[in-house]
Design a protein around this motif. Structure first.
Motif, PDB file in Angstrom:
ATOM      1  N   PRO A 212       0.820  -1.212   0.000  1.00  8.53           N
ATOM      2  CA  PRO A 212       0.000   0.000   0.000  1.00  8.53           C
ATOM      3  C   PRO A 212       0.853   1.262   0.000  1.00  8.53           C
ATOM      4  O   PRO A 212       1.781   1.409   0.798  1.00  8.53           O
ATOM      5  N   SER A 213       0.519   2.191  -0.869  1.00 10.65           N
ATOM      6  CA  SER A 213       1.300   3.405  -1.089  1.00 10.65           C
ATOM      7  C   SER A 213       0.493   4.325  -1.983  1.00 10.65           C
ATOM      8  O   SER A 213      -0.626   4.003  -2.363  1.00 10.65           O
ATOM      9  N   ILE A 214       1.060   5.439  -2.349  1.00  5.61           N
ATOM     10  CA  ILE A 214       0.305   6.426  -3.114  1.00  5.61           C
ATOM     11  C   ILE A 214       0.131   5.977  -4.565  1.00  5.61           C
ATOM     12  O   ILE A 214       1.059   5.433  -5.170  1.00  5.61           O
ATOM     13  N   CYS A 215      -1.053   6.189  -5.113  1.00  2.33           N
ATOM     14  CA  CYS A 215      -1.346   5.736  -6.470  1.00  2.33           C
ATOM     15  C   CYS A 215      -1.003   6.822  -7.499  1.00  2.33           C
ATOM     16  O   CYS A 215      -0.724   7.971  -7.162  1.00  2.33           O
ATOM     17  N   ARG A 216      -1.035   6.457  -8.748  1.00  2.40           N
ATOM     18  CA  ARG A 216      -0.709   7.371  -9.848  1.00  2.40           C
ATOM     19  C   ARG A 216      -1.612   8.601  -9.842  1.00  2.40           C
ATOM     20  O   ARG A 216      -1.151   9.727 -10.034  1.00  2.40           O
ATOM     21  N   GLU A 217      -2.897   8.386  -9.609  1.00  2.00           N
ATOM     22  CA  GLU A 217      -3.841   9.506  -9.667  1.00  2.00           C
ATOM     23  C   GLU A 217      -3.579  10.540  -8.575  1.00  2.00           C
ATOM     24  O   GLU A 217      -3.909  11.711  -8.722  1.00  2.00           O
ATOM     25  N   CYS A 218      -2.978  10.123  -7.463  1.00  2.92           N
ATOM     26  CA  CYS A 218      -2.735  11.022  -6.333  1.00  2.92           C
ATOM     27  C   CYS A 218      -1.322  11.594  -6.308  1.00  2.92           C
ATOM     28  O   CYS A 218      -1.087  12.608  -5.633  1.00  2.92           O
ATOM     29  N   PHE A 219      -0.383  10.972  -7.022  1.00  2.00           N
ATOM     30  CA  PHE A 219       1.025  11.341  -6.886  1.00  2.00           C
ATOM     31  C   PHE A 219       1.435  12.323  -7.985  1.00  2.00           C
ATOM     32  O   PHE A 219       1.891  11.938  -9.056  1.00  2.00           O
ATOM     33  N   GLU A 220       1.283  13.598  -7.675  1.00  4.37           N
ATOM     34  CA  GLU A 220       1.692  14.661  -8.596  1.00  4.37           C
ATOM     35  C   GLU A 220       3.153  15.023  -8.351  1.00  4.37           C
ATOM     36  O   GLU A 220       3.578  15.225  -7.212  1.00  4.37           O
ATOM     37  N   VAL A 221       3.936  15.111  -9.425  1.00  7.47           N
ATOM     38  CA  VAL A 221       5.355  15.439  -9.315  1.00  7.47           C
ATOM     39  C   VAL A 221       5.709  16.520 -10.341  1.00  7.47           C
ATOM     40  O   VAL A 221       4.966  16.783 -11.283  1.00  7.47           O
ATOM     41  N   GLY A 222       6.882  17.119 -10.128  1.00  2.00           N
ATOM     42  CA  GLY A 222       7.359  18.150 -11.032  1.00  2.00           C
ATOM     43  C   GLY A 222       8.284  17.608 -12.111  1.00  2.00           C
ATOM     44  O   GLY A 222       8.631  16.417 -12.130  1.00  2.00           O
ATOM     45  N   GLU A 223       8.719  18.496 -12.975  1.00  2.00           N
ATOM     46  CA  GLU A 223       9.557  18.101 -14.109  1.00  2.00           C
ATOM     47  C   GLU A 223      10.893  17.512 -13.659  1.00  2.00           C
ATOM     48  O   GLU A 223      11.462  16.657 -14.340  1.00  2.00           O
TER      49      GLU A 223
END
Length: 284
Positions: free
Chosen positions: A189-200
């Motif tokens: 269990p960990s953060i999913c793609r839809e929730c994990f926003e990252v920068g360039e």
């Protein structure tokens, strides 16, 4: 204690267990090996109060130490392992892996750790429970079914881009003769793609670390200037596949910590004012 998980896909990956009022998640694939006890904690069933409520496993977040120790005691009872034989990581987003022996028993639970900068633990000693901490990062469980050895590693985006899964396999190979084809591995269990926003800057590191054929699976532009959605679950699957673990022996979570923040601590949801979840793995 009914938990209504917000699943990202099929819900046939985990068993939600409860022992003595302590709910926890257990991978079916690891249970099927009949070689290990495994668990991933929730926020429920512990002794901690306030922002740590109730099952916090971190002594370093200013929680009452007696509450943290009680949480370890309750989880040990729930998993049917020995609390004083637990060994805890000292995570600083490295890819350092420690070989755990009898001399380490109790470190990080009932006595001080004499190491730091350790994000992965391995052992082949029955009865020692490996413990690592989480609040969105990725737990990696590894079970060598041939040589009877285990590994448990913390892999945030920094650990993932440096291939913590492969590093752990290499450490197990050196210590115990582990072969990738004999491993059952689970991505917890960990953060999913839809929730994990990252920068360039994060995307640039993944572009450098992974072949271009994987980029579409790993990240996508989300419409905001310089912002992307990153898939750590997929990244760790790729790492294990490239290390030689058969696809059918890789089991990936369907539970996002941020989507389920009522039950799981999420750094992205609440920041530093929180407790820590823990992953547990013990060779029978």
């Amino acid at each position: 204690m009914a938990i209504k998980w917000n699943y990202k896909n099929s819900n046939d990956i985990f068993i939600t267990c409860e022992q003595g009022g302590v709910p926890f998640l257990s991978f079916k694939a690891l249970e099927h090996t009949k070689m290990v006890m495994n668990g991933f904690s929730t926020r429920l069933g512990g002794a901690s109060k306030g922002k740590f409520a109730t099952m916090n496993f971190s002594y370093s977040r200013k929680d009452d130490p007696s509450h943290v120790l009680e949480n370890f005691t309750r989880m040990a009872d729930a998993l049917e392992v020995e609390r004083d034989r637990m060994v805890v990581s000292y995570q600083t987003h490295t890819v350092n892996v420690r070989r755990v022996t009898e001399e380490d028993e109790g470190k990080g639970v009932i006595r001080e750790r004499d190491y730091r900068d350790v994000d992965g633990l391995i052992t082949n000693i029955p009865g020692i429970t490996l413990v690592t901490f989480y609040a969105d990062c990725v737990p990696l469980y590894l079970v060598d079914t041939r040589n009877r050895a285990i590994g448990l590693s913390h892999s945030g985006w920094r650990g993932t881009v440096k291939r913590m899964g492969r590093v752990t396999i290499d450490a197990m190979k050196e210590a115990y003769g582990t072969r990738a084809e004999d491993l059952v591995v689970c991505i917890g269990p960990s953060i999913c793609r839809e929730c994990f926003e990252v920068g360039e800057e994060v995307v640039a590191e993944f572009k450098a670390a992974f072949g271009k054929t994987h980029w579409q699976d790993l990240f996508c532009f989300n419409g905001k200037p310089g912002k992307y959605q990153m898939d750590l679950w997929k990244a760790n699957e790729i790492i294990f596949r490239e290390a030689g673990v058969p696809k059918e022996q890789i089991h990936t979570t369907n539970i996002c910590t941020m989507c389920n923040s009522d039950y799981l601590f999420s750094h992205r949801r609440v920041g530093e004012e929180r407790g820590n979840l823990a992953a547990f793995l013990c060779l029978r």
